[in-house]
Write a protein that holds these residues in place. Structure first.
Motif, PDB file in Angstrom:
ATOM      1  N   ASP A  63       0.821  -1.215   0.000  1.00 57.05           N
ATOM      2  CA  ASP A  63       0.000   0.000   0.000  1.00 57.05           C
ATOM      3  C   ASP A  63       0.857   1.269   0.000  1.00 57.05           C
ATOM      4  OD1 ASP A  63      -2.641   0.951  -0.215  1.00 57.05           O
ATOM      5  OD2 ASP A  63      -2.643   1.543   1.893  1.00 57.05           O
ATOM      6  N   LYS A  64       2.079   1.148  -0.531  1.00 61.40           N
ATOM      7  CA  LYS A  64       2.966   2.304  -0.629  1.00 61.40           C
ATOM      8  C   LYS A  64       3.552   2.378  -2.033  1.00 61.40           C
ATOM      9  CE  LYS A  64       4.356   2.317   4.260  1.00 61.40           C
ATOM     10  NZ  LYS A  64       5.505   2.244   5.199  1.00 61.40           N
ATOM     11  N   ALA A  65       4.222   3.488  -2.308  1.00 58.82           N
ATOM     12  CA  ALA A  65       4.844   3.669  -3.619  1.00 58.82           C
ATOM     13  C   ALA A  65       6.341   3.413  -3.592  1.00 58.82           C
ATOM     14  CB  ALA A  65       4.572   5.083  -4.139  1.00 58.82           C
ATOM     15  N   GLY A 109       0.700   2.958 -13.810  1.00 59.76           N
ATOM     16  CA  GLY A 109       0.416   2.265 -12.563  1.00 59.76           C
ATOM     17  C   GLY A 109      -1.020   1.778 -12.543  1.00 59.76           C
ATOM     18  N   HIS A 110      -1.227   0.546 -12.077  1.00 56.60           N
ATOM     19  CA  HIS A 110      -2.568  -0.043 -11.998  1.00 56.60           C
ATOM     20  C   HIS A 110      -2.736  -0.727 -10.646  1.00 56.60           C
ATOM     21  CE1 HIS A 110      -3.256   0.458 -16.382  1.00 56.60           C
ATOM     22  NE2 HIS A 110      -1.968   0.187 -16.486  1.00 56.60           N
ATOM     23  N   THR A 111      -3.956  -0.747 -10.133  1.00 58.54           N
ATOM     24  CA  THR A 111      -4.240  -1.389  -8.848  1.00 58.54           C
ATOM     25  C   THR A 111      -5.407  -2.356  -9.005  1.00 58.54           C
ATOM     26  OG1 THR A 111      -5.858   0.262  -8.154  1.00 58.54           O
ATOM     27  CG2 THR A 111      -3.546   0.720  -7.640  1.00 58.54           C
ATOM     28  N   ASP A 112      -5.678  -3.103  -7.916  1.00 60.11           N
ATOM     29  CA  ASP A 112      -6.916  -3.890  -7.880  1.00 60.11           C
ATOM     30  C   ASP A 112      -8.046  -2.998  -7.338  1.00 60.11           C
ATOM     31  OD1 ASP A 112      -6.769  -3.786  -5.091  1.00 60.11           O
ATOM     32  OD2 ASP A 112      -5.784  -5.734  -4.946  1.00 60.11           O
ATOM     33  N   ARG A 113      -9.200  -3.598  -7.086  1.00 63.45           N
ATOM     34  CA  ARG A 113     -10.367  -2.812  -6.714  1.00 63.45           C
ATOM     35  C   ARG A 113     -10.521  -2.672  -5.195  1.00 63.45           C
ATOM     36  NH1 ARG A 113     -14.115  -1.237 -10.426  1.00 63.45           N
ATOM     37  NH2 ARG A 113     -16.074  -0.402  -9.569  1.00 63.45           N
ATOM     38  N   THR A 114      -9.519  -3.125  -4.434  1.00 64.02           N
ATOM     39  CA  THR A 114      -9.588  -2.994  -2.981  1.00 64.02           C
ATOM     40  C   THR A 114      -9.373  -1.528  -2.586  1.00 64.02           C
ATOM     41  OG1 THR A 114      -8.680  -5.215  -2.751  1.00 64.02           O
ATOM     42  CG2 THR A 114      -8.635  -3.813  -0.802  1.00 64.02           C
ATOM     43  N   GLY A 115     -10.258  -0.984  -1.759  1.00 61.82           N
ATOM     44  CA  GLY A 115     -10.127   0.402  -1.336  1.00 61.82           C
ATOM     45  C   GLY A 115     -10.906   1.353  -2.243  1.00 61.82           C
ATOM     46  N   THR A 116     -10.825   2.649  -1.915  1.00 58.04           N
ATOM     47  CA  THR A 116     -11.601   3.644  -2.652  1.00 58.04           C
ATOM     48  C   THR A 116     -10.945   3.957  -3.992  1.00 58.04           C
ATOM     49  OG1 THR A 116     -10.415   5.538  -1.734  1.00 58.04           O
ATOM     50  CG2 THR A 116     -12.293   4.682  -0.465  1.00 58.04           C
ATOM     51  N   LYS A 171      -6.297   5.571  -7.269  1.00 55.79           N
ATOM     52  CA  LYS A 171      -5.771   6.450  -8.317  1.00 55.79           C
ATOM     53  C   LYS A 171      -4.490   7.133  -7.849  1.00 55.79           C
ATOM     54  CE  LYS A 171      -6.048   8.609 -12.275  1.00 55.79           C
ATOM     55  NZ  LYS A 171      -7.056   9.464 -12.799  1.00 55.79           N
ATOM     56  N   THR A 172      -4.493   7.635  -6.618  1.00 56.73           N
ATOM     57  CA  THR A 172      -3.302   8.300  -6.079  1.00 56.73           C
ATOM     58  C   THR A 172      -2.145   7.326  -5.932  1.00 56.73           C
ATOM     59  OG1 THR A 172      -4.668   9.898  -4.891  1.00 56.73           O
ATOM     60  CG2 THR A 172      -2.401   9.619  -4.138  1.00 56.73           C
ATOM     61  N   LEU A 173      -2.439   6.134  -5.400  1.00 58.02           N
ATOM     62  CA  LEU A 173      -1.385   5.125  -5.216  1.00 58.02           C
ATOM     63  C   LEU A 173      -0.755   4.742  -6.547  1.00 58.02           C
ATOM     64  CD1 LEU A 173       0.160   3.157  -3.363  1.00 58.02           C
ATOM     65  CD2 LEU A 173      -1.717   1.520  -3.698  1.00 58.02           C
ATOM     66  N   SER A 174      -1.589   4.519  -7.560  1.00 60.70           N
ATOM     67  CA  SER A 174      -1.048   4.100  -8.858  1.00 60.70           C
ATOM     68  C   SER A 174      -0.210   5.218  -9.486  1.00 60.70           C
ATOM     69  CB  SER A 174      -2.187   3.687  -9.789  1.00 60.70           C
ATOM     70  OG  SER A 174      -3.063   4.765 -10.063  1.00 60.70           O
ATOM     71  N   LEU A 176      10.163  10.154 -20.812  1.00 62.28           N
ATOM     72  CA  LEU A 176       9.300   9.421 -19.892  1.00 62.28           C
ATOM     73  C   LEU A 176       8.086  10.245 -19.489  1.00 62.28           C
ATOM     74  CD1 LEU A 176      12.056   8.058 -17.462  1.00 62.28           C
ATOM     75  CD2 LEU A 176      11.015   6.833 -19.387  1.00 62.28           C
ATOM     76  N   THR A 177       6.951   9.590 -19.423  1.00 63.74           N
ATOM     77  CA  THR A 177       5.771  10.152 -18.760  1.00 63.74           C
ATOM     78  C   THR A 177       5.253   9.079 -17.812  1.00 63.74           C
ATOM     79  OG1 THR A 177       4.302   9.354 -20.521  1.00 63.74           O
ATOM     80  CG2 THR A 177       5.116  11.618 -20.697  1.00 63.74           C
ATOM     81  N   SER A 178       4.509   9.500 -16.806  1.00 62.79           N
ATOM     82  CA  SER A 178       3.947   8.529 -15.864  1.00 62.79           C
ATOM     83  C   SER A 178       2.486   8.862 -15.621  1.00 62.79           C
ATOM     84  CB  SER A 178       4.734   8.530 -14.548  1.00 62.79           C
ATOM     85  OG  SER A 178       4.660   9.787 -13.904  1.00 62.79           O
ATOM     86  N   LYS A 179       1.700   7.825 -15.413  1.00 61.43           N
ATOM     87  CA  LYS A 179       0.273   8.037 -15.195  1.00 61.43           C
ATOM     88  C   LYS A 179      -0.296   6.901 -14.366  1.00 61.43           C
ATOM     89  CE  LYS A 179      -4.029   9.161 -17.620  1.00 61.43           C
ATOM     90  NZ  LYS A 179      -4.661   9.424 -18.946  1.00 61.43           N
ATOM     91  N   GLY A 180      -1.189   7.237 -13.447  1.00 58.10           N
ATOM     92  CA  GLY A 180      -1.866   6.234 -12.637  1.00 58.10           C
ATOM     93  C   GLY A 180      -3.291   6.033 -13.101  1.00 58.10           C
ATOM     94  N   TYR A 181      -3.683   4.781 -13.281  1.00 52.36           N
ATOM     95  CA  TYR A 181      -5.020   4.460 -13.762  1.00 52.36           C
ATOM     96  C   TYR A 181      -5.902   3.832 -12.684  1.00 52.36           C
ATOM     97  CZ  TYR A 181      -3.381   5.371 -18.517  1.00 52.36           C
ATOM     98  OH  TYR A 181      -2.894   5.975 -19.644  1.00 52.36           O
ATOM     99  N   GLY A 182      -5.350   3.694 -11.455  1.00 49.72           N
ATOM    100  CA  GLY A 182      -6.138   3.071 -10.407  1.00 49.72           C
ATOM    101  C   GLY A 182      -6.626   1.703 -10.830  1.00 49.72           C
TER     102      GLY A 182
END
Length: 517
Positions: free
Chosen positions: A417-419, A448-455, A460-463, A484-490
């Motif tokens: 749960d950290k970056a 960055g991509h995450t699973d659906r656990t949490g809000t 989105k912020t974590l990813s 380079l570019t970076s983007k979080g998709y949650g």
């Protein structure tokens, strides 16, 4: 010694044995083995056809020998019928060389001192010549890569023991020299038999000399300054308490063949595949992890220690590598121990794309597969200690480099749960750096991509932070930030269902996507 002895093995990764123990995994060739004797294998130059001798016991202790072939199809050896035979029983026949697709060298027990040449006429093998090299019975022979030297075993009156090893050389007039005894470093008062060469500089043979593990053991000697070194016993499990002989080095870099009559087979001699496992020896000069990853020193690692593995408790990963353009690739495969942050072995896939990798239990492994002009591909195997042999079939497709092509970084890890990137990510990050350095105009988006656990907001912020963490590392390692570019998709772009732990684990990922070439 019994007349027959055989198991067949394939040694994977390298021809690298020591005097005590070789880490090899043995598997019976169940398609070939019978209650009869199968032994003395040799492969054609392409490596996909094998000849082997099969002996059937007759009455009164006699036997009949025939030479059979097998083809490598669908990742296994399949019998393909008889290719050479004798007109009468109670004799001996072996293929002792296969210099070209349509030519084999054979020895028959009735042809003293001669090697017979057979040519393939499209339907069958037919005798078309002979090589006379001595006046005694040849038991087994091999040639150097140019075909100008023949090594063989035989009994001669002025030998050093029973059977000795000799060599004869072809002169400029096309004549073979008198047999030359290989000397008392190689030959003893007992038997030295079944010579084979590896790259003209390593001689393998079998001997029942004192100090072995069983009857006949396999030994090897290296050519140094024109002389053969003191032979070294190939060790267990290549050698056993029974007879082990007929070592044959295949054309593929990491394969070999031996023969044995050890216990546990279907008949007096059986064929076995053997995978050789490299000792995990680390190099000293690998870079210290970046400060942003950890301050931890690596002084607690014993860099000289080699990990010896129990070959019954490993995982074998195997498959085919090809491009998404349907071309099979002789790709490079790098095996890393993520816990040690170190590449521990590299190899090339075969020309037909086949590969196999041995993984002992108890560590977290990364496999990176690469080929020029393609995106690399990574796989992760986090293996617990295991009590049995396992196989994983994994065909790998490399994506041709183009805008929009992506790679999931399966060996990239974060704190829960950290970056913050964990130390185990170092090798994978190095793969990304190499891709960018090999393609200096390439630009990437780090996703960055995450699973659906949490809000949704939290994910989105974590990813976003995780993607930015990767970009920051790459920039600190010298990559131009404009590339380079970076983007979080949650959790907006799942690749698996979120209702299972396995699916959620797949969705928690970092990808790199080509945005410009």
């Amino acid at each position: 010694m019994k007349r027959f002895f055989c198991y067949i093995f394939v040694l994977s990764f390298a021809i690298c044995v020591n005097a005590q123990t070789s880490n090899c995994y043995l598997t019976p060739m169940s398609n070939i083995n019978t209650a009869d004797n199968e032994y003395n294998s040799i492969l054609c130059p392409s490596g996909d056809v094998m000849a082997y001798t099969k002996s059937t016991a007759l009455k009164h202790g006699d036997y009949n020998e025939l030479v059979y072939s097998a083809k490598f199809e669908n990742k296994e050896w399949v019998p393909d019928g008889k290719i050479l035979s004798l007109r009468k029983s109670y004799s001996h026949i072996d293929v002792v060389g296969w210099p070209s697709k349509d030519t084999v060298y054979a020895y028959k027990g009735t042809a003293h001192g001669k090697i017979l040449i057979y040519g393939f006429n499209g339907t069958k093998w037919k005798k078309c010549g002979k090589i006379k090299i001595c006046n005694t019975r040849i038991k087994k022979s091999c040639t150097n890569t140019s075909g100008t030297s023949i090594y063989f075993s035989t009994e001669r009156r002025k030998g050093l023991g029973k059977q000795d090893l000799y060599v004869t050389h072809l002169d400029n007039d096309g004549n073979w020299s008198k047999p030359i005894n290989l000397g008392d470093k190689i030959n003893t008062k007992k038997n030295e038999i079944a010579p084979t060469l590896v790259g003209d500089s390593i001689l393998f043979f079998a001997s029942d000399r004192d100090g072995g593990l069983g009857g006949y053991d396999i030994y090897y000697s290296k050519m140094n300054n024109g002389e053969w070194s003191e032979p070294i016993n190939a060790g267990e499990p290549i050698n056993s308490a029974k007879d082990d002989a007929f070592y044959f080095k295949c054309q593929r870099e990491r394969d070999a063949i031996i023969s044995s009559n050890r216990d546990g087979g279907m008949g007096g001699m059986d064929l076995y595949l053997v995978s050789y496992i490299l000792d995990k020896t680390l190099t000293v000069d690998f870079p210290k992890p970046a400060t942003m990853l950890s301050d931890k020193l690596l002084a607690d690692l014993n860099l000289e220690e080699a990990t010896h593995l129990d070959s019954t408790k490993i995982t074998l990963v195997k498959g085919i590598v090809m491009g998404d353009d349907s071309i099979v690739l002789k790709a490079k495969i790098a095996l890393s121990d993520n816990n040690l942050r170190q590449v521990i072995a590299t190899q090339d896939a075969e020309t037909n794309g086949a590969y196999q990798v041995i993984l002992p239990g108890g560590s977290n492994y990364g496999i990176a597969v690469s080929h020029p002009g393609y995106m690399f591909h990574s796989e992760n195997f986090d293996l617990p200690e295991q009590n049995e042999y396992k196989e994983i079939s994994k065909d790998i497709t490399l994506k041709k480099i183009a805008v929009g092509k992506s790679v999931i970084l399966k060996n990239l890890f974060y704190e829960i749960d950290k970056a913050d990137l964990s130390l185990e990510s170092i090798v994978e990050l190095g793969n990304v750096i190499k891709l960018l350095n090999d393609n200096p105009t390439m630009c990437l988006e780090i996703q960055g991509h995450t699973d659906r656990t949490g809000t949704k907001a939290h994910n989105k912020t974590l990813s976003e932070k995780r993607a930015q963490s990767v970009a920051t590392y790459l920039i600190e390692k010298g990559i131009d930030p404009n590339r380079l570019t970076s983007k979080g998709y949650g959790y907006d772009k799942p690749i698996a269902p979120n209702n299972t732990e396995e699916g959620r684990a797949e969705n928690r990922r970092t990808e790199i996507v080509v945005t410009k070439i």
